[in-house]
Design a protein around this motif. Sequence first.
Motif, PDB file in Angstrom:
ATOM      1  N   ILE A  83      44.172  51.298  46.157  1.00 50.93           N
ATOM      2  CA  ILE A  83      43.232  50.095  45.465  1.00 50.93           C
ATOM      3  C   ILE A  83      42.219  50.090  45.846  1.00 50.93           C
ATOM      4  CG2 ILE A  83      42.646  47.859  46.842  1.00 50.93           C
ATOM      5  CD1 ILE A  83      45.811  47.626  45.544  1.00 50.93           C
ATOM      6  N   ARG A  84      41.713  50.411  47.043  1.00 49.14           N
ATOM      7  CA  ARG A  84      39.775  51.756  46.502  1.00 49.14           C
ATOM      8  C   ARG A  84      40.058  52.446  45.413  1.00 49.14           C
ATOM      9  NH1 ARG A  84      35.477  49.860  47.702  1.00 49.14           N
ATOM     10  NH2 ARG A  84      34.080  51.808  47.541  1.00 49.14           N
ATOM     11  N   GLY A  85      40.758  53.424  44.491  1.00 48.48           N
ATOM     12  CA  GLY A  85      40.642  54.050  43.366  1.00 48.48           C
ATOM     13  C   GLY A  85      40.859  52.753  42.584  1.00 48.48           C
ATOM     14  N   MET A  86      41.485  52.250  42.530  1.00 56.60           N
ATOM     15  CA  MET A  86      41.505  51.099  41.593  1.00 56.60           C
ATOM     16  C   MET A  86      40.264  49.961  41.164  1.00 56.60           C
ATOM     17  SD  MET A  86      45.390  49.522  41.685  1.00 56.60           S
ATOM     18  CE  MET A  86      45.101  48.424  41.238  1.00 56.60           C
TER      19      MET A  86
ATOM     20  N   LYS B  53      36.652  39.489  35.270  1.00 53.12           N
ATOM     21  CA  LYS B  53      37.251  38.720  36.766  1.00 53.12           C
ATOM     22  C   LYS B  53      38.663  39.580  36.316  1.00 53.12           C
ATOM     23  CE  LYS B  53      35.199  35.099  38.543  1.00 53.12           C
ATOM     24  NZ  LYS B  53      34.954  33.872  38.590  1.00 53.12           N
ATOM     25  N   VAL B  54      38.556  40.309  37.487  1.00 56.10           N
ATOM     26  CA  VAL B  54      40.330  41.057  37.333  1.00 56.10           C
ATOM     27  C   VAL B  54      40.517  40.473  38.863  1.00 56.10           C
ATOM     28  CG1 VAL B  54      39.737  42.214  36.107  1.00 56.10           C
ATOM     29  CG2 VAL B  54      39.165  43.250  38.569  1.00 56.10           C
ATOM     30  N   LEU B  55      42.567  41.243  38.897  1.00 55.03           N
ATOM     31  CA  LEU B  55      42.275  40.534  40.607  1.00 55.03           C
ATOM     32  C   LEU B  55      43.399  41.746  40.579  1.00 55.03           C
ATOM     33  CD1 LEU B  55      44.335  39.187  43.113  1.00 55.03           C
ATOM     34  CD2 LEU B  55      45.521  38.609  41.321  1.00 55.03           C
ATOM     35  N   LEU B  56      43.384  42.904  41.502  1.00 56.20           N
ATOM     36  CA  LEU B  56      43.939  43.952  41.655  1.00 56.20           C
ATOM     37  C   LEU B  56      45.305  43.288  42.455  1.00 56.20           C
ATOM     38  CD1 LEU B  56      41.581  46.743  42.825  1.00 56.20           C
ATOM     39  CD2 LEU B  56      42.221  45.794  40.376  1.00 56.20           C
TER      40      LEU B  56
ATOM     41  N   GLU C 181      34.466  42.368  37.891  1.00 57.35           N
ATOM     42  CA  GLU C 181      34.681  42.456  39.088  1.00 57.35           C
ATOM     43  C   GLU C 181      35.393  41.495  40.034  1.00 57.35           C
ATOM     44  OE1 GLU C 181      33.443  38.220  40.908  1.00 57.35           O
ATOM     45  OE2 GLU C 181      32.923  37.634  39.244  1.00 57.35           O
ATOM     46  N   VAL C 182      36.100  42.272  41.015  1.00 54.50           N
ATOM     47  CA  VAL C 182      37.013  42.038  41.431  1.00 54.50           C
ATOM     48  C   VAL C 182      37.318  41.729  42.032  1.00 54.50           C
ATOM     49  CG1 VAL C 182      38.924  43.886  42.699  1.00 54.50           C
ATOM     50  CG2 VAL C 182      37.916  45.360  41.387  1.00 54.50           C
ATOM     51  N   VAL C 183      37.956  40.233  42.035  1.00 53.10           N
ATOM     52  CA  VAL C 183      37.843  39.499  42.741  1.00 53.10           C
ATOM     53  C   VAL C 183      38.301  39.045  44.216  1.00 53.10           C
ATOM     54  CG1 VAL C 183      38.238  36.160  42.869  1.00 53.10           C
ATOM     55  CG2 VAL C 183      36.985  37.797  40.527  1.00 53.10           C
ATOM     56  N   GLY C 184      39.898  40.111  43.925  1.00 59.20           N
ATOM     57  CA  GLY C 184      40.247  40.228  45.377  1.00 59.20           C
ATOM     58  C   GLY C 184      41.886  41.088  44.909  1.00 59.20           C
ATOM     59  N   ALA C 185      42.682  41.744  45.338  1.00 63.16           N
ATOM     60  CA  ALA C 185      43.662  42.382  45.688  1.00 63.16           C
ATOM     61  C   ALA C 185      45.167  41.566  46.301  1.00 63.16           C
ATOM     62  CB  ALA C 185      43.374  43.963  45.685  1.00 63.16           C
ATOM     63  N   GLY C 186      45.932  41.824  46.033  1.00 62.78           N
ATOM     64  CA  GLY C 186      47.219  41.406  46.872  1.00 62.78           C
ATOM     65  C   GLY C 186      48.136  42.586  47.098  1.00 62.78           C
ATOM     66  N   VAL C 187      48.929  42.828  47.826  1.00 62.17           N
ATOM     67  CA  VAL C 187      49.996  43.745  47.766  1.00 62.17           C
ATOM     68  C   VAL C 187      51.536  43.132  48.230  1.00 62.17           C
ATOM     69  CG1 VAL C 187      48.746  45.573  48.114  1.00 62.17           C
ATOM     70  CG2 VAL C 187      49.207  44.627  49.999  1.00 62.17           C
ATOM     71  N   MET C 188      53.113  43.583  48.223  1.00 62.82           N
ATOM     72  CA  MET C 188      53.509  42.763  48.687  1.00 62.82           C
ATOM     73  C   MET C 188      53.669  43.403  50.346  1.00 62.82           C
ATOM     74  SD  MET C 188      57.483  42.920  47.480  1.00 62.82           S
ATOM     75  CE  MET C 188      59.394  42.879  48.885  1.00 62.82           C
ATOM     76  N   ILE C 189      53.585  44.137  50.408  1.00 55.90           N
ATOM     77  CA  ILE C 189      53.863  44.488  51.672  1.00 55.90           C
ATOM     78  C   ILE C 189      52.831  45.293  52.240  1.00 55.90           C
ATOM     79  CG2 ILE C 189      54.653  45.982  53.528  1.00 55.90           C
ATOM     80  CD1 ILE C 189      57.325  45.604  51.900  1.00 55.90           C
ATOM     81  N   SER C 190      51.668  45.672  53.194  1.00 56.12           N
ATOM     82  CA  SER C 190      51.001  46.099  53.674  1.00 56.12           C
ATOM     83  C   SER C 190      51.494  46.969  54.962  1.00 56.12           C
ATOM     84  CB  SER C 190      49.640  45.556  54.045  1.00 56.12           C
ATOM     85  OG  SER C 190      49.527  44.113  54.821  1.00 56.12           O
ATOM     86  N   THR C 191      51.403  47.784  55.706  1.00 56.34           N
ATOM     87  CA  THR C 191      51.363  48.713  56.965  1.00 56.34           C
ATOM     88  C   THR C 191      50.451  48.174  58.157  1.00 56.34           C
ATOM     89  OG1 THR C 191      49.979  50.618  56.497  1.00 56.34           O
ATOM     90  CG2 THR C 191      52.591  50.568  55.771  1.00 56.34           C
ATOM     91  N   GLN C 192      50.712  47.637  59.278  1.00 57.15           N
ATOM     92  CA  GLN C 192      49.421  47.048  60.420  1.00 57.15           C
ATOM     93  C   GLN C 192      48.922  48.419  60.710  1.00 57.15           C
ATOM     94  OE1 GLN C 192      51.211  46.365  64.462  1.00 57.15           O
ATOM     95  NE2 GLN C 192      50.203  45.169  64.213  1.00 57.15           N
TER      96      GLN C 192
ATOM     97  N   ASN D 210      38.702  45.932  52.287  1.00 59.59           N
ATOM     98  CA  ASN D 210      38.838  44.667  53.005  1.00 59.59           C
ATOM     99  C   ASN D 210      39.407  43.261  52.372  1.00 59.59           C
ATOM    100  OD1 ASN D 210      37.847  45.944  55.555  1.00 59.59           O
ATOM    101  ND2 ASN D 210      35.541  45.779  54.587  1.00 59.59           N
ATOM    102  N   ASN D 211      39.151  42.627  51.090  1.00 59.11           N
ATOM    103  CA  ASN D 211      39.232  42.104  50.527  1.00 59.11           C
ATOM    104  C   ASN D 211      40.385  42.285  50.127  1.00 59.11           C
ATOM    105  OD1 ASN D 211      39.046  39.974  49.290  1.00 59.11           O
ATOM    106  ND2 ASN D 211      37.690  40.781  48.079  1.00 59.11           N
TER     107      ASN D 211
END
Length: 274
Positions: free
Chosen positions: A213-216, A199-202, A226-237, A245-246
Motif C-alpha cells: 500500500i505504501r508503494g502504491m 482522487k483515488v482509493l487504494l 490524491e489518495v483519499v484512503g485505502a481498504g483491504v479485506m484482511i489486515s494483520t494485528q 495509517n489511512n
Amino acid sequence: MNKYKRYERLAAIVKIFNDNPNTLINLEYFMNLFGIAKSTASEDIDILKDVIEKFNFGKLITVPGAGGGIKYLSISNIDSYRSFVKEMCEKLKDASRIIPGGFLYTADLIYSPSVVSKIGEILSYPFQEKNIDAVVTVETKGIPIAMMCARALNVPLVIIRKDSRVTEGSFVSINYVSGSQRHIRSMSLSRRSLKKGSKVLLIDDFMKAGGTIRGMMELMEEFDAEVVGAGVMISTQKPEEKLVNNYISIFVLKNMDEEKNIIDIEISDWIMGE
C-alpha cells in the motif's frame, strides 16, 4: 409516446439506478424517458426513496440546483452487512485454510461473485460521497475486490503492474520495500491509466506491514493523485506499527498457529460499531 403505469416506471427506474450507482441523473431524464411531468417524476422518486431505505437496499440522494439530480448509493448503512461479515469470519476461522508456510487460503471467497461483490461494497461504503475518480490496485488477488469496489462507486479500475507492458505505452515505474520481508520490489503504471490530479482509493486483499500500500501511495505521487484512503479485506494485528495509517480493513488476523491449527481472526471495530 407510450404511457407507462407507475409500477412500470418504478421498475425501470430501479434498473437504471442499479446499473448506474453513484451517478447523478437529472430528473429531466426520467421526464423525457416516460413522457411525464416533473411533479410525477418527483413522486416516483419519493416512493422509491422510501422503499429503498426501508429495506436497506441503499439510499437516494437528491442534489438541488440546475446541475443537480438524483444519485443512488448502494449502501445506506453498514448494519445490513453485519450478518454477512459474521458468516465470512466463521469461514475464515476454518483451520483447513492454513497453507504450509503460514499462509491463509482465501481464493474461494475472493473469486466467488456473490461474496466478492459484497466485500467490494463494504470497502466502498466510507468513500461513497468522496467523489473518487478511480480505484487502484496491484495485479494480485485483490483485483476482484477492487473491481467490485469500483463497480459500487461506478469509477474506473486502475491496475498497477509488477512490470511494464509494451502494449500499454510509456509507463512510470518505482521501487519500494515490502513491509514484511523487506525485499526491494518494483511496480509500474501506464501514463495513460490515470489522469494527473485524480482522487483515488487504494484496494488490496491482504495487508501485513503495509509495504505494498505504501508503494502504491508513492506511485500515486508520480501522478499527482490524491489518495483519499485505502481498504483491504484482511489486515494483520502484527506488526502494530504499519507503514500506512489511512486505511480500513474488514477483518483483522490476530494470530495463525500452523501447529495447533488455530486461526484467530476478528471483524474490524468500525463495522461492528465499536
